[in-house]
Design a protein around this motif. Structure first.
Motif, PDB file in Angstrom:
ATOM      1  N   GLY A   6       0.808  -1.215   0.000  1.00 54.98           N
ATOM      2  CA  GLY A   6       0.000   0.000   0.000  1.00 54.98           C
ATOM      3  C   GLY A   6       0.840   1.262   0.000  1.00 54.98           C
ATOM      4  N   LEU A   7       1.926   1.263   0.766  1.00 56.61           N
ATOM      5  CA  LEU A   7       2.783   2.451   0.802  1.00 56.61           C
ATOM      6  C   LEU A   7       3.457   2.679  -0.543  1.00 56.61           C
ATOM      7  CD1 LEU A   7       4.001   4.738   2.535  1.00 56.61           C
ATOM      8  CD2 LEU A   7       5.919   3.219   3.007  1.00 56.61           C
ATOM      9  N   LEU A   8       3.890   1.598  -1.184  1.00 59.26           N
ATOM     10  CA  LEU A   8       4.534   1.740  -2.492  1.00 59.26           C
ATOM     11  C   LEU A   8       3.565   2.319  -3.521  1.00 59.26           C
ATOM     12  CD1 LEU A   8       6.541  -1.618  -2.624  1.00 59.26           C
ATOM     13  CD2 LEU A   8       7.456   0.682  -2.266  1.00 59.26           C
ATOM     14  N   LEU A   9       2.313   1.887  -3.471  1.00 59.66           N
ATOM     15  CA  LEU A   9       1.309   2.432  -4.381  1.00 59.66           C
ATOM     16  C   LEU A   9       1.023   3.897  -4.066  1.00 59.66           C
ATOM     17  CD1 LEU A   9      -1.190  -0.563  -4.576  1.00 59.66           C
ATOM     18  CD2 LEU A   9       0.107   0.408  -6.486  1.00 59.66           C
ATOM     19  N   LEU A  10       1.014   4.223  -2.790  1.00 60.77           N
ATOM     20  CA  LEU A  10       0.781   5.606  -2.378  1.00 60.77           C
ATOM     21  C   LEU A  10       1.874   6.528  -2.897  1.00 60.77           C
ATOM     22  CD1 LEU A  10      -0.834   7.636  -0.588  1.00 60.77           C
ATOM     23  CD2 LEU A  10       0.712   7.002   1.285  1.00 60.77           C
ATOM     24  N   VAL A  11       3.113   6.046  -2.862  1.00 67.33           N
ATOM     25  CA  VAL A  11       4.248   6.866  -3.276  1.00 67.33           C
ATOM     26  C   VAL A  11       4.373   6.927  -4.792  1.00 67.33           C
ATOM     27  CG1 VAL A  11       6.767   7.015  -3.268  1.00 67.33           C
ATOM     28  CG2 VAL A  11       5.540   6.478  -1.157  1.00 67.33           C
ATOM     29  N   HIS A  13       2.070   5.690  -7.365  1.00 66.90           N
ATOM     30  CA  HIS A  13       0.861   5.857  -8.193  1.00 66.90           C
ATOM     31  C   HIS A  13       0.962   5.050  -9.490  1.00 66.90           C
ATOM     32  CE1 HIS A  13      -0.444   9.016  -5.492  1.00 66.90           C
ATOM     33  NE2 HIS A  13       0.680   9.670  -5.689  1.00 66.90           N
ATOM     34  N   ASN A  14       1.876   4.097  -9.530  1.00 61.72           N
ATOM     35  CA  ASN A  14       2.059   3.268 -10.715  1.00 61.72           C
ATOM     36  C   ASN A  14       2.125   1.817 -10.253  1.00 61.72           C
ATOM     37  OD1 ASN A  14       3.653   1.631 -12.681  1.00 61.72           O
ATOM     38  ND2 ASN A  14       3.733   3.559 -13.835  1.00 61.72           N
ATOM     39  N   GLU A  15       1.127   1.028 -10.593  1.00 60.00           N
ATOM     40  CA  GLU A  15       1.031  -0.332 -10.068  1.00 60.00           C
ATOM     41  C   GLU A  15       2.178  -1.210 -10.535  1.00 60.00           C
ATOM     42  OE1 GLU A  15      -2.110  -4.082 -10.058  1.00 60.00           O
ATOM     43  OE2 GLU A  15      -2.856  -2.011 -10.142  1.00 60.00           O
ATOM     44  N   GLU A  16       2.572  -1.087 -11.796  1.00 51.23           N
ATOM     45  CA  GLU A  16       3.661  -1.924 -12.313  1.00 51.23           C
ATOM     46  C   GLU A  16       4.981  -1.608 -11.605  1.00 51.23           C
ATOM     47  OE1 GLU A  16       5.939  -2.990 -16.540  1.00 51.23           O
ATOM     48  OE2 GLU A  16       4.206  -1.634 -16.506  1.00 51.23           O
ATOM     49  N   GLU A  17       5.282  -0.319 -11.470  1.00 51.81           N
ATOM     50  CA  GLU A  17       6.501   0.086 -10.794  1.00 51.81           C
ATOM     51  C   GLU A  17       6.469  -0.334  -9.332  1.00 51.81           C
ATOM     52  OE1 GLU A  17       8.927   4.101 -11.015  1.00 51.81           O
ATOM     53  OE2 GLU A  17       7.243   4.325  -9.612  1.00 51.81           O
ATOM     54  N   SER A  18       5.317  -0.146  -8.685  1.00 50.27           N
ATOM     55  CA  SER A  18       5.185  -0.513  -7.271  1.00 50.27           C
ATOM     56  C   SER A  18       5.372  -2.008  -7.077  1.00 50.27           C
ATOM     57  CB  SER A  18       3.810  -0.086  -6.743  1.00 50.27           C
ATOM     58  OG  SER A  18       3.642   1.311  -6.821  1.00 50.27           O
ATOM     59  N   PHE A  19       4.816  -2.800  -7.984  1.00 47.07           N
ATOM     60  CA  PHE A  19       4.941  -4.244  -7.887  1.00 47.07           C
ATOM     61  C   PHE A  19       6.388  -4.678  -8.048  1.00 47.07           C
ATOM     62  CE2 PHE A  19       4.826  -8.552  -9.727  1.00 47.07           C
ATOM     63  CZ  PHE A  19       4.159  -9.209  -8.714  1.00 47.07           C
ATOM     64  N   MET A 117       7.949   7.922   5.898  1.00 42.88           N
ATOM     65  CA  MET A 117       8.690   8.197   4.667  1.00 42.88           C
ATOM     66  C   MET A 117      10.162   8.454   4.969  1.00 42.88           C
ATOM     67  SD  MET A 117       6.624   7.994   2.109  1.00 42.88           S
ATOM     68  CE  MET A 117       4.982   8.326   1.466  1.00 42.88           C
ATOM     69  N   ILE A 118      10.438   9.151   6.066  1.00 43.33           N
ATOM     70  CA  ILE A 118      11.824   9.427   6.443  1.00 43.33           C
ATOM     71  C   ILE A 118      12.537   8.125   6.809  1.00 43.33           C
ATOM     72  CG2 ILE A 118      13.332  10.690   8.007  1.00 43.33           C
ATOM     73  CD1 ILE A 118      11.722  12.500   6.198  1.00 43.33           C
ATOM     74  N   LEU A 119      11.854   7.286   7.583  1.00 39.00           N
ATOM     75  CA  LEU A 119      12.443   6.003   7.973  1.00 39.00           C
ATOM     76  C   LEU A 119      12.730   5.146   6.749  1.00 39.00           C
ATOM     77  CD1 LEU A 119      10.265   5.020  11.098  1.00 39.00           C
ATOM     78  CD2 LEU A 119      12.231   6.549  10.969  1.00 39.00           C
ATOM     79  N   TRP A 120      11.788   5.168   5.796  1.00 41.34           N
ATOM     80  CA  TRP A 120      11.947   4.337   4.608  1.00 41.34           C
ATOM     81  C   TRP A 120      13.092   4.811   3.713  1.00 41.34           C
ATOM     82  CZ3 TRP A 120       8.836   0.789   1.376  1.00 41.34           C
ATOM     83  CH2 TRP A 120       8.133  -0.118   2.169  1.00 41.34           C
ATOM     84  N   ASP A 121      13.377   6.101   3.707  1.00 40.33           N
ATOM     85  CA  ASP A 121      14.540   6.571   2.940  1.00 40.33           C
ATOM     86  C   ASP A 121      15.795   5.833   3.375  1.00 40.33           C
ATOM     87  OD1 ASP A 121      13.254   8.368   1.311  1.00 40.33           O
ATOM     88  OD2 ASP A 121      13.685  10.120   2.542  1.00 40.33           O
ATOM     89  N   VAL A 122      15.955   5.681   4.679  1.00 40.62           N
ATOM     90  CA  VAL A 122      17.144   5.009   5.215  1.00 40.62           C
ATOM     91  C   VAL A 122      17.087   3.510   4.932  1.00 40.62           C
ATOM     92  CG1 VAL A 122      18.467   4.522   7.304  1.00 40.62           C
ATOM     93  CG2 VAL A 122      17.392   6.754   7.001  1.00 40.62           C
ATOM     94  N   ILE A 123      15.915   2.899   5.102  1.00 46.66           N
ATOM     95  CA  ILE A 123      15.769   1.463   4.846  1.00 46.66           C
ATOM     96  C   ILE A 123      16.098   1.136   3.399  1.00 46.66           C
ATOM     97  CG2 ILE A 123      14.136  -0.463   4.751  1.00 46.66           C
ATOM     98  CD1 ILE A 123      12.664   0.871   7.119  1.00 46.66           C
ATOM     99  N   MET A 124      15.591   1.950   2.470  1.00 49.32           N
ATOM    100  CA  MET A 124      15.827   1.697   1.049  1.00 49.32           C
ATOM    101  C   MET A 124      17.301   1.891   0.676  1.00 49.32           C
ATOM    102  SD  MET A 124      12.921   0.763  -0.191  1.00 49.32           S
ATOM    103  CE  MET A 124      12.985   0.969  -1.966  1.00 49.32           C
TER     104      MET A 124
END
Length: 223
Positions: A6-11, A13-19, A117-124
Motif C-alpha cells: 500500500g505504501l509503495l502504491l501511495l508513493v 501511483h504506478n502499479e507496475e513500478e510498485s509491484f 517516509m523518512i524512515l523508509w529513505d534510510v531502509i531503502m
C-alpha cells in the motif's frame, strides 16, 4: 505485507513500478523481506498475486527470520538500554508487543506516514538490517517517557504513536523522523549481530526480475 504494498502504491501511483519494487524488497539480497514471511519448511507463506490483491497469509510462529531479528534487537536493547529492559521485564512488557508491528510492517502501521517516509529513505538506502538501529534509536529517544509508565500506559503509548499530532502537524512528524535518523548514526550494531541471515531465506524464491534495482525504479519519497 499489505502495508508495504500500500505504501509503495501511495508513493508511486504506478502499479507496475510498485509491484517491481515490492518484489525487490521481498527477494533482493540487500532486503530479503520475504524472510519475515517464510516458514520453517522453507516454503513461502505468501503468494505475490494474492498479496497484491490484499490477501495475507502466514503464521507468526513460523517466521524464523523475524524471530532472529527480534532476538537481535532484544540483545541490543539489553546492551544499550539495560534500565529500560529491566523496566519492561518488571512491567511484563514483551518485546513482541511493539517489535512485531515495527518489523512486519516496516514501521508503516506504527507512526505518522510523513515520519514513515523518512524512515523508509534510510531502509531503502541501507537495507533491511538498518531496522535494528531504527528500533533501538526509537527506544533511546522514548526512554525517559517509557520509564515513567506502567504496563497499561506503555501498551497504550505504543498503540497511540501512529496518531501523533502536534502544533506543527505533518511538519512536526517530519522533523521528528529526521532527528531520529540522525540518532541512528550513533547506534552501533556489532558485525556478528546479524550475519546476513536474510540471504538464506530470500534466495529460496525464484525472482522474475534482475537482481539489481534500476535507478528508474528507485524509491521516491514524497515530502
Amino acid at each position: 505485507m499489505n502495508y508495504v504494498a500500500g505504501l509503495l502504491l501511495l508513493v508511486s501511483h504506478n502499479e507496475e513500478e510498485s509491484f517491481f519494487v515490492f518484489t525487490q524488497l521481498m527477494e533482493h539480497e540487500d532486503f530479503g523481506l520475504a524472510g519475515f514471511y517464510v516458514g520453517k519448511s522453507g516454503l513461502s507463506t505468501w503468494h505475490r498475486s494474492s498479496t497484491w490483491r490484499g490477501e495475507s497469509h502466514g503464521e507468526p510462529g513460523r517466521l524464523p527470520l523475524l524471530r532472529r531479528y527480534l532476538r537481535a534487537c532484544e540483545s541490543l536493547v539489553a546492551d544499550t538500554l539495560p534500565e529500560l529492559r529491566e523496566h519492561f521485564i518488571k512491567q511484563s512488557v514483551q518485546p513482541a508487543v511493539y517489535l512485531h508491528q515495527w518489523f512486519l510492517t516496516l514501521f508503516i502501521n506504527c507512526f505518522p506516514i510523513s515520519m514513515v517516509m523518512i524512515l523508509w529513505d534510510v531502509i531503502m538506502c541501507e537495507g533491511l538490517p538498518v531496522i535494528l538501529r531504527i528500533a533501538v534509536s526509537i527506544l533511546q529517544v522514548l526512554k525517559d517517557s517509557l520509564l515513567s509508565m506502567e504496563f497499561e500506559d506503555i501498551i497504550k503509548f505504543f498503540k497511540m504513536m501512529k496518531t501523533y499530532h502536534d502544533e506543527d502537524g505533518e511538519l512536526g512528524a517530519v522533523k521528528i523522523g529526521q532527528l531520529l535518523m540522525k540518532h541512528t548514526e550513533h547506534v552501533h550494531i556489532p558485525d556478528d549481530t546479524l550475519q546476513c541471515p536474510w540471504r538464506s531465506f530470500s534466495m529460496k524464491i525464484v525472482v522474475g526480475h534482475h537482481s539489481s534495482l534500476p535507478a528508474s525504479h528507485g524509491w521516491r519519497s514524497h515530502r
